[in-house]
Design a protein around this motif. Structure first.
Motif, PDB file in Angstrom:
ATOM      1  N   SER A 157       0.836  -1.203   0.000  1.00  0.00           N
ATOM      2  CA  SER A 157       0.000   0.000   0.000  1.00  0.00           C
ATOM      3  C   SER A 157       0.868   1.249   0.000  1.00  0.00           C
ATOM      4  O   SER A 157       1.796   1.364   0.801  1.00  0.00           O
ATOM      5  CB  SER A 157      -0.910  -0.011   1.231  1.00  0.00           C
ATOM      6  N   PRO A 158       0.576   2.226  -0.881  1.00  0.00           N
ATOM      7  CA  PRO A 158       1.358   3.469  -0.899  1.00  0.00           C
ATOM      8  C   PRO A 158       0.910   4.440   0.198  1.00  0.00           C
ATOM      9  O   PRO A 158       1.484   5.518   0.324  1.00  0.00           O
ATOM     10  CB  PRO A 158       1.067   4.032  -2.287  1.00  0.00           C
ATOM     11  N   TYR A 159      -0.107   4.073   0.960  1.00  0.00           N
ATOM     12  CA  TYR A 159      -0.617   4.965   2.005  1.00  0.00           C
ATOM     13  C   TYR A 159       0.032   4.624   3.347  1.00  0.00           C
ATOM     14  O   TYR A 159       0.859   3.717   3.443  1.00  0.00           O
ATOM     15  CB  TYR A 159      -2.146   4.875   2.040  1.00  0.00           C
ATOM     16  N   GLU A 160      -0.385   5.344   4.409  1.00  0.00           N
ATOM     17  CA  GLU A 160       0.307   5.254   5.698  1.00  0.00           C
ATOM     18  C   GLU A 160       0.317   3.840   6.256  1.00  0.00           C
ATOM     19  O   GLU A 160       1.243   3.445   6.954  1.00  0.00           O
ATOM     20  CB  GLU A 160      -0.351   6.169   6.759  1.00  0.00           C
ATOM     21  N   ASP A 161      -0.761   3.056   5.977  1.00  0.00           N
ATOM     22  CA  ASP A 161      -0.856   1.716   6.570  1.00  0.00           C
ATOM     23  C   ASP A 161       0.292   0.821   6.112  1.00  0.00           C
ATOM     24  O   ASP A 161       0.778  -0.015   6.862  1.00  0.00           O
ATOM     25  CB  ASP A 161      -2.189   1.071   6.214  1.00  0.00           C
ATOM     26  N   GLY A 162       0.755   1.009   4.875  1.00  0.00           N
ATOM     27  CA  GLY A 162       1.887   0.240   4.377  1.00  0.00           C
ATOM     28  C   GLY A 162       1.683  -1.261   4.318  1.00  0.00           C
ATOM     29  O   GLY A 162       2.648  -2.018   4.233  1.00  0.00           O
TER      30      GLY A 162
END
Lengths: 283, 273
Positions: free
Chosen positions: B135-140
Motif C-alpha cells: 500500500s502506498p498509504y500510511e498503513d503500508g
C-alpha cells in the motif's frame, strides 16, 4: 462474562481456574468418574455424551462474539452455533449453509450469496470454525492434500477459503478425531495460516481448537498450542498420546464445562433431535 | 445455437472459464458437448465440481486454476482426486477470494488486484510467480497482487435467457457467472429455457438479470442442462445420479452416459430412475 447456571461437577485434580468453557470447582465437587456425575443433569435424562460436551465447547467459542457471522463447518460446530444463538449469543448471524441468513426458527432475515460472503470475510465481522486434515502447534492448517503437493499421495479439498479466512477474521478449528495424523509437527500444505507464519498480518487471530478429547488455544510459548480443558473422562496423557508435537500443558487443566439443563434440552429436543451428532463423535 | 455449435468455437489450448460453484449450476450440457468434441490441452478456470472431474478424467486439462474441487454432498471429487494423484495436469491452486479477484481484475481490464489472502500460506510456495504489492498509504500493508484471470472463453448455465444473451438466474445465488462472462473474450450461455425478452421481467425482478447481452456470444437452450448439479429453483441436485457418477469407474460411466448426444444422455439417465 458471568458464569451461567451449570449442573456439572469439576474433577478435583483438574478443577483449575474457571473460564467460561471450563468447569469450575464450586460447580460441584464430583469424582473423576464421568458416568456418575452426568446423572445430575435432569432427573431421568441420559448421561451427557462426549458429542454433547463437544457441542457445548464449540458453542463457547462464540460467546461474546457480538453481531458477527458464525460460520461452522461440520455437524457438531453447526449444532454448537445454533445452541450459542439460542442461549448466550443471540446476536450472532447464521446462514442456511447456502445464500440466506436465517433466524433460529429458519425465518430468512438476509441474503448472503458467495460474493457477499467473501466481502464479509474480508470485512472481518465473522468467526469461522473450519475443519483440519492436519494442524501444527502454531495453528497452520491443511485441507488441501497429503504428501508432496506436486503429486499428492491423497488429494483433499484444496485450500478453499482458508488463506483469506485466517488473514481476515477470527478462526477456530474443529477436529472430530484427535490423533497424531491430524496434530502433526509440520503440515504438508499450509492453507490456514498459523502464528509463526502470519507475520504482522493485522487481522490474524486463531481462537480455539475443539476436538473430541479437549479444547485448545494458542496461549503457549510463542503462541503455540496449549491445552485449555479436557472433556470429562479424558486424561492429559491421552491427549499427549494423540498429539504429534509437544503440547503446552498448564499445571492444572480443568474439565470442559457441563451443559446446562436448558442447553441439553435444546440440543436433544430442538436442534438435533435425530441425534446426528453421534455420527461425528460416536460416544 | 446448439451446444455443438458453441463447442465448435472452442479450440485446443484455450483458457476456458466454467461458471457455477462446486456441484451447483454447472453448465454440464456444454461440458458433455465438449467431451464429445476433440478439444483438449485446456487451461480450465473453475470453482471446481464435476465439470473439472469429468474433463480431468477425460484427459482434456493441461492446467487447472482453482481453489477447490468438490461435489458438495460428496466432499471429495473422486475423478479429480485420481487425476491429481497420478499427476495428470498442472495445478494453479489459489484461495477462493484470490480467484474472485482474479476474475474481477480481468473483467475490469486490470493487470492485478490487491487481495488480503495468500500471504503466509503455501499458496505463495506453490505459485512462485505470484507477486505482492505494498500500500502506498500510511498503513503500508502488503497484499498479494492477484493477476487477472483473463479467459479465452467462458461456459455458464442460467435459468432463463433471451436470444440476445440477456441471462437470468432465479435461485438464491448468482455465483460468479457474470464475472466469468466479463472476464472472457467469448461467453457461451446455456439456459433451461429461452424466453422472449419481455418475459424475463414479467415475474422476476430486474436484479435477477445477471448476464448482459454485450458479454454473451451465444445462447444455447438446454433443458436440464445443469444435470446432475443443482439448478434452483428449476431442480435440485440429482444426488442418486451424482453418487453413481462418483462410484462408477470413468470408462464405464463415459461409455454408459456420454457415448451419445444430449438426448441419449437424458434417456440413459431416465432409464435409471
Amino acid at each position: 462474562m458471568k458464569e451461567r447456571e451449570r449442573t456439572g461437577r469439576g474433577s478435583e485434580e483438574r478443577g483449575g481456574p474457571a473460564e467460561a468453557w471450563a468447569g469450575s470447582a464450586e460447580a460441584g465437587a464430583g469424582s473423576a468418574d464421568v458416568g456418575a456425575g452426568s446423572a445430575e443433569v435432569g432427573a431421568g435424562s441420559p448421561a451427557v455424551t462426549r458429542a454433547e460436551y463437544c457441542v457445548v465447547a464449540c458453542a463457547e467459542v462464540w460467546r461474546g462474539a457480538g453481531e458477527v457471522l458464525v460460520s461452522p463447518m461440520g455437524l457438531i460446530p453447526s449444532v454448537g452455533a445454533r445452541l450459542a444463538r439460542l442461549t448466550f449469543a443471540p446476536q450472532v448471524l447464521l446462514t442456511d449453509g447456502e445464500a440466506l441468513l436465517v433466524g433460529p426458527g429458519g425465518a430468512v432475515e438476509g441474503w448472503l450469496p458467495y460474493r457477499q460472503h467473501l466481502a464479509l470475510v474480508t470485512g472481518g465481522r465473522r468467526h469461522v470454525m473450519m475443519g483440519a486434515s492436519q494442524i501444527d502447534r502454531f495453528g497452520n492448517q491443511n485441507i488441501s492434500c497429503i504428501g508432496d503437493w506436486a503429486r499428492p499421495a491423497r488429494q483433499l479439498l484444496g485450500v478453499r477459503g482458508a488463506p483469506v479466512n485466517t488473514l481476515n477474521n477470527p478462526t477456530s478449528y474443529w477436529v472430530p478425531r484427535h490423533s497424531r495424523r491430524v496434530f502433526v509437527e509440520k503440515v504438508d500444505m499450509v492453507c490456514g495460516v498459523g502464528y509463526d507464519r502470519a507475520g504482522d498480518a493485522p487481522h490474524h487471530r486463531l481462537v480455539r481448537v475443539v476436538t473430541d478429547l479437549c479444547v485448545l488455544d494458542f496461549g503457549g510459548p510463542d503462541r503455540s498450542m496449549r491445552l485449555v480443558s479436557l472433556h470429562p473422562g479424558v486424561s492429559v496423557e491421552e491427549v499427549r498420546e494423540a498429539t504429534g508435537f509437544a503440547l503446552c500443558v498448564p499445571d492444572e487443566v480443568p474439565c470442559t464445562r457441563e451443559p446446562t439443563v436448558e442447553e441439553l434440552r435444546l440440543i436433544r429436543e430442538v436442534i438435533d433431535p435425530g441425534g446426528a451428532r453421534v455420527r461425528e463423535v460416536a460416544h | 445455437m446448439t451446444a455443438e455449435e458453441a463447442v465448435s468455437r472452442l479450440e485446443s489450448g484455450m483458457t476456458l472459464g466454467i461458471g457455477g460453484w462446486g456441484s451447483r449450476r454447472k453448465p454440464m450440457a456444454l461440458v458433455r458437448a465438449l467431451l464429445r468434441s476433440d478439444v483438449g490441452d485446456l487451461t480450465v478456470v473453475s470453482y471446481g465440481g464435476p465439470d473439472v472431474g469429468m474433463l480431468a478424467a477425460a484427459g482434456r486439462i493441461r492446467r487447472l486454476v482453482t481453489a477447490f474441487v468438490t461435489l458438495d454432498s460428496i466432499p471429495l471429487e473422486p475423478h479429480y482426486r485420481a487425476a491429481r494423484e497420478r499427476g495428470a495436469f498442472e495445478l494453479t491452486e489459489v484461495d477462493e477470494a484470490m480467484f474472485m479477484w482474479g476474475l474481477r481484475a480481468a473483467a475490469h481490464r486490470m493487470p492485478f488486484l490487491p487481495v488480503r489472502a495468500g500471504l503466509g500460506s503455501d499458496v505463495m510456495r506453490v505459485n512462485p510467480g505470484l507477486r505482492t504489492v505494498t500500500s502506498p498509504y500510511e498503513d503500508g500493508e502488503t497484499f498479494v497482487a492477484m493477476p487477472a484471470l483473463r479467459l479465452d472463453a467462458a461456459l455458464v448455465h442460467v435459468n432463463r435467457a433471451d436470444r440476445l444473451g440477456n441471462g437470468q438466474y432465479l435461485g438464491p445465488d448468482p455465483y460468479f457467472d457474470d464475472l466469468f462472462c466479463e472476464a472472457a473474450d467469448a461467453a457461451y450461455v446455456s439456459c433451461e429455457r429461452v424466453v422472449d425478452t419481455a418475459e424475463l421481467t414479467k415475474e422476476a425482478a430486474p436484479q435477477s438479470l445477471l448476464l448482459k447481452r454485450h458479454t454473451v456470444t451465444g445462447v444455447v437452450e438446454a433443458p436440464n442442462g445443469a444435470h446432475f448439479t443443482s439448478c434452483a429453483p428449476d431442480y435440485g441436485r440429482d444426488e442418486a445420479f451424482q453418487k453413481r457418477y462418483a462410484t462408477t469407474a470413468w470408462p464405464q460411466f463415459a461409455a454408459r452416459y456420454l457415448a451419445g448426444d444430449e438426448r441419449a444422455y437424458r434417456s440413459a439417465v431416465g432409464e435409471e430412475t
